[in-house]
Design an enzyme around this catalytic site. Sequence first.
Site, PDB file in Angstrom:
ATOM      1  N   LYS A 181      12.661 -13.581  -4.583  1.00 16.63           N
ATOM      2  CA  LYS A 181      11.939 -12.526  -5.325  1.00 16.63           C
ATOM      3  C   LYS A 181      12.511 -12.402  -6.735  1.00 16.63           C
ATOM      4  O   LYS A 181      12.794 -13.414  -7.371  1.00 16.63           O
ATOM      5  CB  LYS A 181      12.006 -11.201  -4.557  1.00 16.63           C
ATOM      6  CG  LYS A 181      11.624 -11.389  -3.092  1.00 16.63           C
ATOM      7  CD  LYS A 181      11.377 -10.113  -2.357  1.00 16.63           C
ATOM      8  CE  LYS A 181      11.124 -10.428  -0.897  1.00 16.63           C
ATOM      9  NZ  LYS A 181      10.524  -9.364  -0.144  1.00 16.63           N
ATOM     10  N   ASN A 205      13.188 -16.637   0.039  1.00 20.49           N
ATOM     11  CA  ASN A 205      12.394 -16.125  -1.085  1.00 20.49           C
ATOM     12  C   ASN A 205      13.270 -15.140  -1.839  1.00 20.49           C
ATOM     13  O   ASN A 205      13.545 -14.045  -1.345  1.00 20.49           O
ATOM     14  CB  ASN A 205      11.127 -15.432  -0.530  1.00 20.49           C
ATOM     15  CG  ASN A 205      10.360 -14.713  -1.622  1.00 20.49           C
ATOM     16  OD1 ASN A 205      10.567 -14.951  -2.809  1.00 20.49           O
ATOM     17  ND2 ASN A 205       9.464 -13.818  -1.227  1.00 20.49           N
ATOM     18  N   GLU A 238       3.319 -13.545   7.745  1.00 16.11           N
ATOM     19  CA  GLU A 238       4.219 -12.458   7.360  1.00 16.11           C
ATOM     20  C   GLU A 238       3.496 -11.126   7.496  1.00 16.11           C
ATOM     21  O   GLU A 238       2.793 -10.692   6.573  1.00 16.11           O
ATOM     22  CB  GLU A 238       4.657 -12.632   5.907  1.00 16.11           C
ATOM     23  CG  GLU A 238       5.427 -13.906   5.652  1.00 16.11           C
ATOM     24  CD  GLU A 238       6.372 -13.726   4.470  1.00 16.11           C
ATOM     25  OE1 GLU A 238       7.570 -13.863   4.679  1.00 16.11           O
ATOM     26  OE2 GLU A 238       5.899 -13.431   3.367  1.00 16.11           O
ATOM     27  N   GLU A 275       3.510  -9.349  -1.488  1.00 22.17           N
ATOM     28  CA  GLU A 275       3.779  -8.568  -2.710  1.00 22.17           C
ATOM     29  C   GLU A 275       2.800  -8.951  -3.812  1.00 22.17           C
ATOM     30  O   GLU A 275       2.422  -8.132  -4.644  1.00 22.17           O
ATOM     31  CB  GLU A 275       5.248  -8.748  -3.129  1.00 22.17           C
ATOM     32  CG  GLU A 275       6.166  -7.958  -2.202  1.00 22.17           C
ATOM     33  CD  GLU A 275       7.545  -8.546  -1.993  1.00 22.17           C
ATOM     34  OE1 GLU A 275       7.994  -9.357  -2.818  1.00 22.17           O
ATOM     35  OE2 GLU A 275       8.181  -8.185  -0.976  1.00 22.17           O
ATOM     36  N   HIS A 329       1.829 -14.413  -1.243  1.00 20.15           N
ATOM     37  CA  HIS A 329       2.843 -13.526  -0.664  1.00 20.15           C
ATOM     38  C   HIS A 329       2.319 -12.091  -0.686  1.00 20.15           C
ATOM     39  O   HIS A 329       1.598 -11.705  -1.606  1.00 20.15           O
ATOM     40  CB  HIS A 329       4.154 -13.632  -1.465  1.00 20.15           C
ATOM     41  CG  HIS A 329       5.276 -12.887  -0.793  1.00 20.15           C
ATOM     42  ND1 HIS A 329       5.456 -11.534  -0.958  1.00 20.15           N
ATOM     43  CD2 HIS A 329       6.242 -13.310   0.057  1.00 20.15           C
ATOM     44  CE1 HIS A 329       6.495 -11.157  -0.232  1.00 20.15           C
ATOM     45  NE2 HIS A 329       6.996 -12.221   0.393  1.00 20.15           N
ATOM     46  N   GLY A 383      10.690  -6.642   4.455  1.00 18.67           N
ATOM     47  CA  GLY A 383      11.643  -5.772   3.765  1.00 18.67           C
ATOM     48  C   GLY A 383      11.798  -4.406   4.424  1.00 18.67           C
ATOM     49  O   GLY A 383      12.347  -3.485   3.830  1.00 18.67           O
ATOM     50  N   SER A 407      11.755  -9.545   7.893  1.00 25.46           N
ATOM     51  CA  SER A 407      13.056  -9.053   8.359  1.00 25.46           C
ATOM     52  C   SER A 407      13.774 -10.015   9.315  1.00 25.46           C
ATOM     53  O   SER A 407      14.408  -9.593  10.283  1.00 25.46           O
ATOM     54  CB  SER A 407      12.906  -7.658   8.980  1.00 25.46           C
ATOM     55  OG  SER A 407      12.364  -6.765   8.025  1.00 25.46           O
TER      56      SER A 407
HETATM   57  C1  PEP Z   1       9.619 -12.100   2.282  1.00 29.58           C
HETATM   58  O1  PEP Z   1       9.831 -11.648   1.181  1.00 29.58           O
HETATM   59  O2  PEP Z   1       8.846 -13.060   2.391  1.00 29.58           O
HETATM   60  C2  PEP Z   1      10.282 -11.498   3.445  1.00 29.58           C
HETATM   61  C3  PEP Z   1       9.936 -11.902   4.645  1.00 29.58           C
HETATM   62  O3  PEP Z   1      11.236 -10.549   3.182  1.00 29.58           O
HETATM   63  P1  PEP Z   1      12.294  -9.950   4.254  1.00 29.58           P
HETATM   64  O4  PEP Z   1      12.913 -11.102   4.983  1.00 29.58           O
HETATM   65  O5  PEP Z   1      13.286  -9.203   3.412  1.00 29.58           O
HETATM   66  O6  PEP Z   1      11.524  -9.054   5.174  1.00 29.58           O
END
Ligand code: PEP
Length: 250
Positions: A12, A10, A167, A97, A95, A173, A213
Site C-alpha cells: 500500500k 501489498n 479479498e 481500496e 484492489h 485490514g 487479515s
Molecule cells: C490487502 O491489502 O490486500 C489485504 C488483504 O490487507 P490485510 O492483509 O491487511 O487485511
Amino acid sequence: MSREQIIAGNWKMYKTTKEAVDFIENLKSKVGSSLASIYLAVPFTMISETAKAAEGTNIIIGAQNMNDATEGAFTGEIAGIMLKDAGAEFVLLGHSERRHIFKESNEFIQKKLERALKDDLQPILCIGETQEERDSEKTEEVLETQIKTALKNVSEKDMEKVVVAYEPVWAIGTGKTATPEIAEKAHAYIRKVLKELYGKTISDKISILYGGSVKPANIEALMNEKNIDGALIGGASLDPDTFAEVINKC
Ligand code: PEP
C-alpha cells in the site's frame, strides 16, 4: 492438480526506498528455500530499486495499480509500460481500496487488465464482496459480475497468466479473517465461474489467492483448502519476520 502457490505482499502507501531495499535484503536470507513464489506489490517510486535488490531470488516485484492508457495527459497516473520499464513484472488490479475509495468500476478494471496483458504485466485481479453484500446473500452474484466483466476480452492463452485474488472487503485490514470454510466456498465458486468461461483444463491451472487479515496464525488452515493457492497480504507483509513466517508455513 498442482497449481503455482503464491504469497503476495501489498505494501500500500508504506515505506521509503531504503526501508524497502533493507526489507528485501532481510527477507532474502529467510525465504531462500520456499517453494512458493513470493510477490511484492510496492509503491511506484521503489519498483526499480527493489527489483534490483530482488534479482536472482524467488522474489518478484510488481505494482499496485496502473492506468489503462499507454500515455497521455493524465496527471498523476502511471502506464503499464512505465511499470515494466521500472522492473515490475505484475500489477494488482481492482484492489478493494481502488474500487471503494477511488470509485473504480468493473469496466475500468477490465480496460486496465486488457492493457496490462498487452504490456506484458501479469495481472492479479482482486475481487470481493462487502459486508452488506454478504449479509444480503449477494456474494456469488458480486463475484461473478466482477470476474465476467474484468475478463471480458481475455483469451484462453492470456488467461494462463492471470491470477485471481479473493479479498472479502470486510476482512481487509480489519483483523477479521474469513474462516477457511467461508474462503473455500468462495474460491470454489470462483473456479466454477472460471471453468464456465475457460473450461476445466485452464480453470484448474489458475491460482486463486485469499486476502484479508492473513497472518502466521491462520495461513496454514487457509492453505489446506483445495481451492486456496496462496495469499495476498497487506498488514502482515510489512514486517520481514512476520512475512517470512507466513511464507515458510506454506
Ligand atoms: C490487502 O491489502 O490486500 C489485504 C488483504 O490487507 P490485510 O492483509 O491487511 O487485511
